[in-house]
Motif scaffolding. Structure first.
Motif, PDB file in Angstrom:
ATOM      1  N   LYS A  41       0.837  -1.200   0.000  1.00 20.25           N
ATOM      2  CA  LYS A  41       0.000   0.000   0.000  1.00 20.25           C
ATOM      3  C   LYS A  41       0.874   1.253   0.000  1.00 20.25           C
ATOM      4  O   LYS A  41       0.635   2.200  -0.756  1.00 20.25           O
ATOM      5  CB  LYS A  41      -0.929  -0.004   1.211  1.00 20.25           C
ATOM      6  N   GLN A  42       1.901   1.262   0.832  1.00 14.67           N
ATOM      7  CA  GLN A  42       2.789   2.421   0.895  1.00 14.67           C
ATOM      8  C   GLN A  42       3.570   2.584  -0.407  1.00 14.67           C
ATOM      9  O   GLN A  42       3.789   3.707  -0.861  1.00 14.67           O
ATOM     10  CB  GLN A  42       3.729   2.298   2.091  1.00 14.67           C
ATOM     11  N   LEU A  43       3.964   1.477  -1.021  1.00  8.29           N
ATOM     12  CA  LEU A  43       4.657   1.535  -2.309  1.00  8.29           C
ATOM     13  C   LEU A  43       3.747   2.135  -3.373  1.00  8.29           C
ATOM     14  O   LEU A  43       4.170   3.014  -4.136  1.00  8.29           O
ATOM     15  CB  LEU A  43       5.132   0.147  -2.734  1.00  8.29           C
ATOM     16  N   ASP A  44       2.506   1.697  -3.416  1.00  8.76           N
ATOM     17  CA  ASP A  44       1.544   2.252  -4.381  1.00  8.76           C
ATOM     18  C   ASP A  44       1.372   3.758  -4.178  1.00  8.76           C
ATOM     19  O   ASP A  44       1.341   4.526  -5.144  1.00  8.76           O
ATOM     20  CB  ASP A  44       0.192   1.554  -4.275  1.00  8.76           C
ATOM     21  N   GLU A  45       1.282   4.187  -2.931  1.00  9.17           N
ATOM     22  CA  GLU A  45       1.129   5.611  -2.638  1.00  9.17           C
ATOM     23  C   GLU A  45       2.383   6.396  -3.038  1.00  9.17           C
ATOM     24  O   GLU A  45       2.286   7.510  -3.554  1.00  9.17           O
ATOM     25  CB  GLU A  45       0.810   5.817  -1.152  1.00  9.17           C
ATOM     26  N   ALA A  46       3.548   5.805  -2.817  1.00  8.70           N
ATOM     27  CA  ALA A  46       4.805   6.463  -3.195  1.00  8.70           C
ATOM     28  C   ALA A  46       4.908   6.592  -4.716  1.00  8.70           C
ATOM     29  O   ALA A  46       5.372   7.616  -5.234  1.00  8.70           O
ATOM     30  CB  ALA A  46       6.001   5.694  -2.630  1.00  8.70           C
ATOM     31  N   ILE A  47       4.474   5.569  -5.432  1.00  8.32           N
ATOM     32  CA  ILE A  47       4.488   5.624  -6.898  1.00  8.32           C
ATOM     33  C   ILE A  47       3.539   6.714  -7.397  1.00  8.32           C
ATOM     34  O   ILE A  47       3.878   7.479  -8.307  1.00  8.32           O
ATOM     35  CB  ILE A  47       4.125   4.244  -7.496  1.00  8.32           C
ATOM     36  N   GLU A  48       2.363   6.808  -6.793  1.00  4.39           N
ATOM     37  CA  GLU A  48       1.401   7.848  -7.174  1.00  4.39           C
ATOM     38  C   GLU A  48       1.961   9.238  -6.904  1.00  4.39           C
ATOM     39  O   GLU A  48       1.801  10.153  -7.730  1.00  4.39           O
ATOM     40  CB  GLU A  48       0.089   7.665  -6.411  1.00  4.39           C
ATOM     41  N   LEU A  49       2.623   9.423  -5.771  1.00  6.82           N
ATOM     42  CA  LEU A  49       3.232  10.714  -5.450  1.00  6.82           C
ATOM     43  C   LEU A  49       4.310  11.066  -6.470  1.00  6.82           C
ATOM     44  O   LEU A  49       4.352  12.192  -6.974  1.00  6.82           O
ATOM     45  CB  LEU A  49       3.824  10.703  -4.039  1.00  6.82           C
ATOM     46  N   HIS A  50       5.148  10.102  -6.803  1.00  5.87           N
ATOM     47  CA  HIS A  50       6.196  10.341  -7.791  1.00  5.87           C
ATOM     48  C   HIS A  50       5.590  10.766  -9.123  1.00  5.87           C
ATOM     49  O   HIS A  50       6.059  11.718  -9.765  1.00  5.87           O
ATOM     50  CB  HIS A  50       7.049   9.087  -7.979  1.00  5.87           C
ATOM     51  N   GLU A  51       4.525  10.089  -9.534  1.00  3.62           N
ATOM     52  CA  GLU A  51       3.870  10.415 -10.804  1.00  3.62           C
ATOM     53  C   GLU A  51       3.302  11.832 -10.784  1.00  3.62           C
ATOM     54  O   GLU A  51       3.435  12.577 -11.757  1.00  3.62           O
ATOM     55  CB  GLU A  51       2.765   9.398 -11.094  1.00  3.62           C
ATOM     56  N   LYS A  52       2.689  12.222  -9.676  1.00  7.94           N
ATOM     57  CA  LYS A  52       2.116  13.565  -9.569  1.00  7.94           C
ATOM     58  C   LYS A  52       3.198  14.644  -9.639  1.00  7.94           C
ATOM     59  O   LYS A  52       3.028  15.670 -10.302  1.00  7.94           O
ATOM     60  CB  LYS A  52       1.324  13.713  -8.271  1.00  7.94           C
ATOM     61  N   ILE A  53       4.296  14.419  -8.959  1.00  8.56           N
ATOM     62  CA  ILE A  53       5.393  15.394  -8.977  1.00  8.56           C
ATOM     63  C   ILE A  53       5.992  15.474 -10.378  1.00  8.56           C
ATOM     64  O   ILE A  53       6.231  16.573 -10.900  1.00  8.56           O
ATOM     65  CB  ILE A  53       6.475  15.023  -7.943  1.00  8.56           C
ATOM     66  N   ALA A  54       6.244  14.328 -10.991  1.00  9.35           N
ATOM     67  CA  ALA A  54       6.807  14.310 -12.340  1.00  9.35           C
ATOM     68  C   ALA A  54       5.871  15.009 -13.318  1.00  9.35           C
ATOM     69  O   ALA A  54       6.315  15.808 -14.160  1.00  9.35           O
ATOM     70  CB  ALA A  54       7.077  12.874 -12.792  1.00  9.35           C
TER      71      ALA A  54
END
Length: 96
Positions: A49-62
């Protein structure tokens, strides 16, 4: 002076966004490694779950950086030119 102030803000925004993107990328990497090292299903579920959230955050920043022409993820040549221009501007600021 207005042009210099605008340039400073642009460089500050770029520096902050870049640092945030790199931190998010490191978070993704850290969660992925932790996930491969855990043995219990409960911990794996939390880490996924935390990995999925981290991936989503990275995508939003990028995407923010792409939308604001700070990051040219799909054009390496453009990204290199962009980085060189920012480096030249930073050197100009350092000279005063």
């Amino acid at each position: 002076m207005a042009a210099k102030s605008t340039l400073n803000k642009t460089l500050d925004d770029l520096a902050i966004a870049t640092d945030l993107l790199l931190s998010a990328k490191n978070g993704v990497r850290t969660y992925a490694v932790a996930l491969t090292e855990t043995a219990t299903p409960e911990v794996q579920k939390v880490l996924k779950k935390q990995l999925d959230e981290a991936i989503e955050l990275h995508e939003k920043i990028a995407q923010y950086m792409i939308d604001n022409e700070m990051y040219h993820a799909y054009d390496v040549e453009e990204q290199v030119n962009h980085d060189l221009k920012k480096a030249d501007k930073a050197l100009e600021l350092a000279k005063g």
